[in-house]
Design a protein around this motif. Structure first.
Motif, mmCIF file in Angstrom:
data_model
loop_
_atom_site.group_PDB
_atom_site.id
_atom_site.type_symbol
_atom_site.label_atom_id
_atom_site.label_comp_id
_atom_site.label_asym_id
_atom_site.label_seq_id
_atom_site.Cartn_x
_atom_site.Cartn_y
_atom_site.Cartn_z
ATOM 1 N N GLY A 198 0.786 -1.228 0.000
ATOM 2 C CA GLY A 198 0.000 0.000 0.000
ATOM 3 C C GLY A 198 0.813 1.269 0.000
ATOM 4 N N SER A 199 2.129 1.171 0.195
ATOM 5 C CA SER A 199 2.975 2.361 0.116
ATOM 6 C C SER A 199 2.936 2.913 -1.299
ATOM 7 N N ARG A 200 3.193 4.194 -1.433
ATOM 8 C CA ARG A 200 3.119 4.799 -2.762
ATOM 9 C C ARG A 200 4.102 5.954 -2.897
ATOM 10 N N VAL A 201 4.566 6.152 -4.101
ATOM 11 C CA VAL A 201 5.381 7.311 -4.444
ATOM 12 C C VAL A 201 4.860 7.839 -5.774
ATOM 13 N N THR A 202 5.224 9.076 -6.102
ATOM 14 C CA THR A 202 4.808 9.644 -7.381
ATOM 15 C C THR A 202 6.021 10.177 -8.132
ATOM 16 N N ALA A 203 5.846 10.274 -9.435
ATOM 17 C CA ALA A 203 6.903 10.796 -10.300
ATOM 18 C C ALA A 203 6.252 11.430 -11.518
ATOM 19 N N ASP A 204 7.017 12.258 -12.210
ATOM 20 C CA ASP A 204 6.506 12.827 -13.456
ATOM 21 C C ASP A 204 6.486 11.769 -14.562
ATOM 22 N N LYS A 205 7.491 10.885 -14.536
ATOM 23 C CA LYS A 205 7.606 9.853 -15.565
ATOM 24 C C LYS A 205 8.176 8.593 -14.933
ATOM 25 N N ALA A 206 8.011 7.462 -15.613
ATOM 26 C CA ALA A 206 8.515 6.199 -15.075
ATOM 27 C C ALA A 206 9.002 5.293 -16.195
ATOM 28 N N VAL A 207 10.064 4.555 -15.908
ATOM 29 C CA VAL A 207 10.553 3.484 -16.766
ATOM 30 C C VAL A 207 10.490 2.197 -15.952
#
Length: 366
Positions: A198-207
């Protein structure tokens, strides 16, 4: 370490800390040193296929796209060698190469050479050296022993670790271990990566470069749609010390090779295991069928090595149709998957990483 439940945000998230993920993160910060990069691995650093890879780079390809990737990766490896001044030659060493194959298949082999090189006959003096190196060396009348230009053997885990250290030398960048990504989606204008806990992180883009875990995670459906399967990869150890400057011997028709591994004091004998659909989280072991394949090939060509066939390394890898990696957007233009090393992930990794970033940022190639 950022709080993974309360707004940790990055410019780029790279899922996978193997050689493809490490190169992607490294190239990303080389392009833009101000870019904040998060590298995510589901377990601990250095636990995937990269750790067990033989690192044998034969710049060949069985179709034009493969040859283009192989040739471009060779150029990029040379650039890495110049940039990583404290890792000589990017951890790579030249190794002589000889090929054993059906006599009628020489032209087809030459056509695979990404650098336009060709194979050539083995001189009598070379033949004597090979017979001393590979005890009992033999082949049928309709087979031929050939030589080619030297190729390289690298240390994939050493390279990946070094690249990650370069990325993490900027305290704004982070390596997040034990974060198994279950889903990737868009929320509040950002790419959100949610872990199984359930942990989460965010980013502008992902590979997403998950290696053998391509069919277990956020790009699994897209990988299956493209025909991806996971296969067991087996490399035995031949517990006999290779002579200095010993060459590699490739059994082209059997998709197998013998590679000197001087740090370990033995040979690596990579074979084509018959086991498919064996994911990396399932129990993997060298079994009787694998040994049968290995012994049969050695008895035919290098019988003196049979008594030294002991132990080895086993891993899973994601294979794609035509053994051509898939680097494509998935679900969102800001999410790219780089999968399908098909046993050649290390040697194609620089081009795969370059293409992934090119898709995300629309830049010309590095």
């Amino acid at each position: 370490m950022p709080d993974t439940t309360s707004g940790a945000h990055y410019d780029l998230a790279v899922v996978g800390a193997g050689v493809v993920g490490a190169l992607t993160a490294y190239y990303a910060v080389r392009q833009d040193p101000a870019r904040r990069v998060l590298v995510i691995t589901h377990a601990a650093r250095g636990t995937g296929a990269t750790r067990l890879s033989a690192g044998f780079d034969t710049p060949t390809g069985h179709n034009p796209a493969q040859r283009e990737l192989a040739a471009r990766s060779t150029v990029l490896f040379d650039k890495l060698a110049a940039e990583l001044t404290d890792l000589p030659d990017a951890g790579r060493q030249q190794v002589g190469v000889h090929w054993l194959l059906g006599r009628d298949n020489q032209a087809a082999l030459d056509a695979t050479m990404a650098d336009g090189g060709t194979t050539f006959p083995v001189e009598p003096q070379q033949r004597r050296m090979l017979e001393e190196t590979f005890p009992g060396l033999a082949h049928a009348d309709d087979e031929v022993l050939l030589a080619s230009a030297p190729m390289t053997a690298g240390q994939p885990q050493l390279l990946a670790d070094h690249l990650l250290d370069e990325v993490l030398s900027n305290p704004e960048n982070t390596l997040l271990e034990g974060f198994r990504v279950a889903s990737i989606g868009r929320t509040s204008g950002h790419i959100e990566l949610v872990a199984t806990d359930g942990s989460r992180v965010t980013a502008d883009k992902a590979v997403v470069a998950p290696g053998p875990w391509a069919l277990d995670g956020p790009v699994a459906d897209a990988a299956r749609e493209r025909g991806s399967r996971v296969k067991k990869v087996v490399a035995f150890h031949i517990m006999a010390p290779p002579p200095p400057h010993a060459p590699a011997l490739i059994f082209e028709d059997a998709d197998a090779f013998l590679l000197p591994h001087h740090p370990g004091g033995h040979w690596i004998f990579s074979i084509t295991s018959p086991d498919w659909d064996r994911g990396p989280d399932k129990p993997l072991a060298i079994d009787a069928r694998d040994r049968e394949v290995a012994v049969a090939l050695l008895e035919r060509h290098v019988p003196g090595f049979v008594p030294h066939l002991l132990g080895g390394r086993v891993l899973g890898d994601c294979f794609t149709p035509g053994h051509l990696p898939v680097v494509d957007t998935v679900g969102d233009d800001d999410v790219v998957m780089a999968i399908g090393g098909s046993g050649s992930g290390y040697r194609l990794a620089p081009a795969m990483a370059e293409d992934a970033l090119d898709l995300l940022y629309g830049r010309t190639r590095i």
